[in-house]
Design a protein around this motif. Sequence first.
Motif, PDB file in Angstrom:
ATOM      1  N   UNK A 237       4.525 106.222 -65.568  1.00 33.64           N
ATOM      2  CA  UNK A 237       4.472 106.619 -64.158  1.00 33.64           C
ATOM      3  C   UNK A 237       5.855 107.001 -63.646  1.00 33.64           C
ATOM      4  N   UNK A 238       6.880 106.323 -64.144  1.00 39.45           N
ATOM      5  CA  UNK A 238       8.258 106.612 -63.712  1.00 39.45           C
ATOM      6  C   UNK A 238       8.935 107.670 -64.586  1.00 39.45           C
ATOM      7  N   UNK A 239       8.267 108.069 -65.673  1.00 46.59           N
ATOM      8  CA  UNK A 239       8.866 108.963 -66.669  1.00 46.59           C
ATOM      9  C   UNK A 239      10.156 108.362 -67.221  1.00 46.59           C
ATOM     10  N   UNK A 240      10.087 107.078 -67.546  1.00 45.54           N
ATOM     11  CA  UNK A 240      11.210 106.352 -68.132  1.00 45.54           C
ATOM     12  C   UNK A 240      10.796 105.757 -69.480  1.00 45.54           C
ATOM     13  N   UNK A 241      11.713 105.691 -70.411  1.00 43.62           N
ATOM     14  CA  UNK A 241      11.432 105.163 -71.743  1.00 43.62           C
ATOM     15  C   UNK A 241      10.973 103.709 -71.685  1.00 43.62           C
ATOM     16  N   UNK A 242      11.648 102.900 -70.930  1.00 48.99           N
ATOM     17  CA  UNK A 242      11.445 101.451 -70.948  1.00 48.99           C
ATOM     18  C   UNK A 242      10.494 100.985 -69.848  1.00 48.99           C
ATOM     19  N   UNK A 243      10.039  99.773 -70.001  1.00 49.29           N
ATOM     20  CA  UNK A 243       9.263  99.120 -68.948  1.00 49.29           C
ATOM     21  C   UNK A 243      10.178  98.135 -68.233  1.00 49.29           C
ATOM     22  N   UNK A 244      10.643  98.526 -67.070  1.00 47.58           N
ATOM     23  CA  UNK A 244      11.572  97.687 -66.304  1.00 47.58           C
ATOM     24  C   UNK A 244      12.738  97.200 -67.165  1.00 47.58           C
ATOM     25  N   UNK A 245      13.302  98.122 -67.946  1.00 52.39           N
ATOM     26  CA  UNK A 245      14.467  97.799 -68.752  1.00 52.39           C
ATOM     27  C   UNK A 245      14.168  97.248 -70.130  1.00 52.39           C
ATOM     28  N   UNK A 246      12.912  97.025 -70.465  1.00 48.50           N
ATOM     29  CA  UNK A 246      12.532  96.463 -71.768  1.00 48.50           C
ATOM     30  C   UNK A 246      12.019  97.584 -72.667  1.00 48.50           C
ATOM     31  N   UNK A 247      12.592  97.713 -73.850  1.00 49.77           N
ATOM     32  CA  UNK A 247      12.095  98.683 -74.828  1.00 49.77           C
ATOM     33  C   UNK A 247      10.881  98.076 -75.523  1.00 49.77           C
ATOM     34  N   UNK A 248       9.725  98.631 -75.231  1.00 51.89           N
ATOM     35  CA  UNK A 248       8.470  98.035 -75.706  1.00 51.89           C
ATOM     36  C   UNK A 248       8.406  98.014 -77.226  1.00 51.89           C
ATOM     37  N   UNK A 249       8.939  99.022 -77.893  1.00 53.73           N
ATOM     38  CA  UNK A 249       8.863  99.049 -79.359  1.00 53.73           C
ATOM     39  C   UNK A 249       9.984  98.252 -80.010  1.00 53.73           C
TER      40      UNK A 249
END
Length: 757
Positions: A237-249
């Motif tokens: 939704x934000x077009x950002x790699x991370x989720x609130x600063x957390x790299x999911x992978x």
Amino acid sequence: MAMALPCAVEMSSNTATTPSIEKTASSMAEHESYGRDQKIAPNQYKILSSKEILTRLMNLADSYPTFATLTTTQELYNLPRAGTRKDCRFDVLYDSEGVHIGCNNYVLIIQDKEAYPDDDCDIPLNVNDSKASLKSSGWKYIPDVFLSGSVHGNERVGPTAVIEAAELLLEAAYCESLSKVKTPVSRNNTEEIERAKECRASLSRRGISTHHRQWLARLVSTRRTVIIPTANALGYARNERREDGIDVNRDFPFDISGDKSSKCMQSIAARSINELFRSHLFPIGLTYHGGMEVVSYEWGAPTYWNQTAPDTYAQETIAKAYSRYGGKFATSPQYDYGPMNDKVYYVRGGMEDWAFAGSWDPDRVVRCQPMTYGGNYPPEKTIYNNSTLRAFNMLIETSDKKTPRKNSLGTRLDPLTDSDDENNGHVARNIRLALLAMDLAEPYVSIRQVDGMRIEDDVVPGIHPMNNVNEVKVSSRINHCGRNTRKTKTISWTVGGAFEIDSTDIIYGPWTIRHYDLVDAKDGFYPSAEALNLLKTDEFISVKPQNLGANVKGRSRWHENGSFPKSNVNKIDPNPIFEADIDISNFSNGTRLAVFARAKVDSSWARQPKSSFSALGAVSHIVNSRTNPSYFASNGGKIIKGREDNWWYSLPIIIVIGSNNEDDDMEYLSALPDCELEVIAINSRYGDMPDSYQLTMSRLSASRNNNFQDGSSLLGILALVLVMVVFAALVSLKEQRTHREQERRLHQVHLDYGSIS
């Protein structure tokens, strides 16, 4: 409290199983509006926004309730939302008392709820719940497939690809579930026939042939596909790699230091995927990324740098097939392929290695104790049984640019063809990769023709499983009079869901068990022990294909050298077609012959490369299910098991040799000349009868004092069904002779399945 999957929120009642013609046709109009709004070609794909994804998901669940269920990981697993009140403001479906906080993680589940209902919401999601092993539905053997669109929120191709694949699958399954008779047999199904014609014509205009449509419908009806279009919903939704600063992978509990247990399962995206794996049994999946163009597989963990993973031969074979089927186009060659450590880069806490090895390499797994979201994610959530994590979950780097140009995405024309023209593109080819993953989840064998007569496809979506003996699938009869006086009949069959066909044959003999005993009465496994024991008797004869040389292996459509042997008649069908003659000269009139096709596939995958893992043998569900007869895996109510002697069986057909028996329960068969055969395709899910005949058959069954409940007279059952397919009501005894002649004239017309394809 987590809910069982079938109880998840649906956008429409299950009773409305067929959308109107206008609603079915609306999807193409909606696609064309995208072109007008975005100033791109009408049939061209476009990258969907989060809001558009939700709109499309809701429309699919509303339009195809028999096959689609829409829910969220918040609803299923009581997970919190990521984000703030400013995020995903368009999504108000689950807002509590008007309060909006963050983004939901939506999940679309595609499965045939009529053919394989998952036990009315009673399958537990707790992997340690013993009730999961007590279910008797054949549903438990339907393989699960996992598709993740976006773990990194700024890698944009995947979500659109999985949404478009889902729509294609559901539309095809719906079309294939509609009536197939070319002439209305009653006024009640005239409207359904018109819907079928319009629906199939719409698909045909987009290059979806009859073969393609039936293949897509098979994938819907014989798999449960779990799609999480935007696992990282906030990042997308934000077009950002991370989720609130957390790299999911980097957030999965594999190959990270034990003292960093607080550094996994921090994100809602990772927890969502973890819960889906804990409550399913995935043999195969895809996770879409972006930033390069490659199909990659294990290993991707630094601990195993320069080491070859178990089951590498199978992984490489599948990755090559993804590359071939994806194809190339003006701006992109075929996908490169290879291990993640070689082709991408290694990571700690990667999803792919976790999904592949978490159950058999426990030394690399950490119990997570994250502090995010109140720190209330229990460490027990990252303790796995011996079956949960053995998936081929390959990483697809879809495109060099994480948001590719619109004119490089491809179009909706000929989406299943790996062409190198303008119709191919980043979205188009990744739709095909998703479908190929679904196909490879499990091998299958299907009988296609008897003496040149096409047998109706053995998978018909939206049909109830076998609950009573009244539901039998019937095909037209074969005439072997006149010039065709041979006492042999040619059987044609195909094999799918595999690569190399090591052995295949036809096995046939007298049919002496009840047709509903094809599946195990206790757990729904096909074929049942009773059926297999019958096939082992001396009365059953095995015949090798005559169009395949001795010691020559067959090849499926996915093999790098193409399918073999090819059909001499249908040049369009990409599948191999095997042929064998069965000798009927020693069987008397009235004999019912059961004919099965079977195959052994991909046996070479059992060999392992020389590595530190060689002693383990095969570790994945995909390889073990094909090569290990004693294999057994269970999780979340689902089971994957090996097949006896590694044989995979088709559903049978029954050949009834013309009879002169005048038993009144056999009156239709007695009308057959001695030189005719009746071919009846028996489906273990059973039933292809138009709805308008169900009540009539039930009344007749009751009036005959339940003569058929013990299954002692299959001939009577078959005769009853054949009579009912032609007539919508009983005829009087006085008019029987006239009506019997009408039956014989109309029978082939009314049962000419597939004629409006």
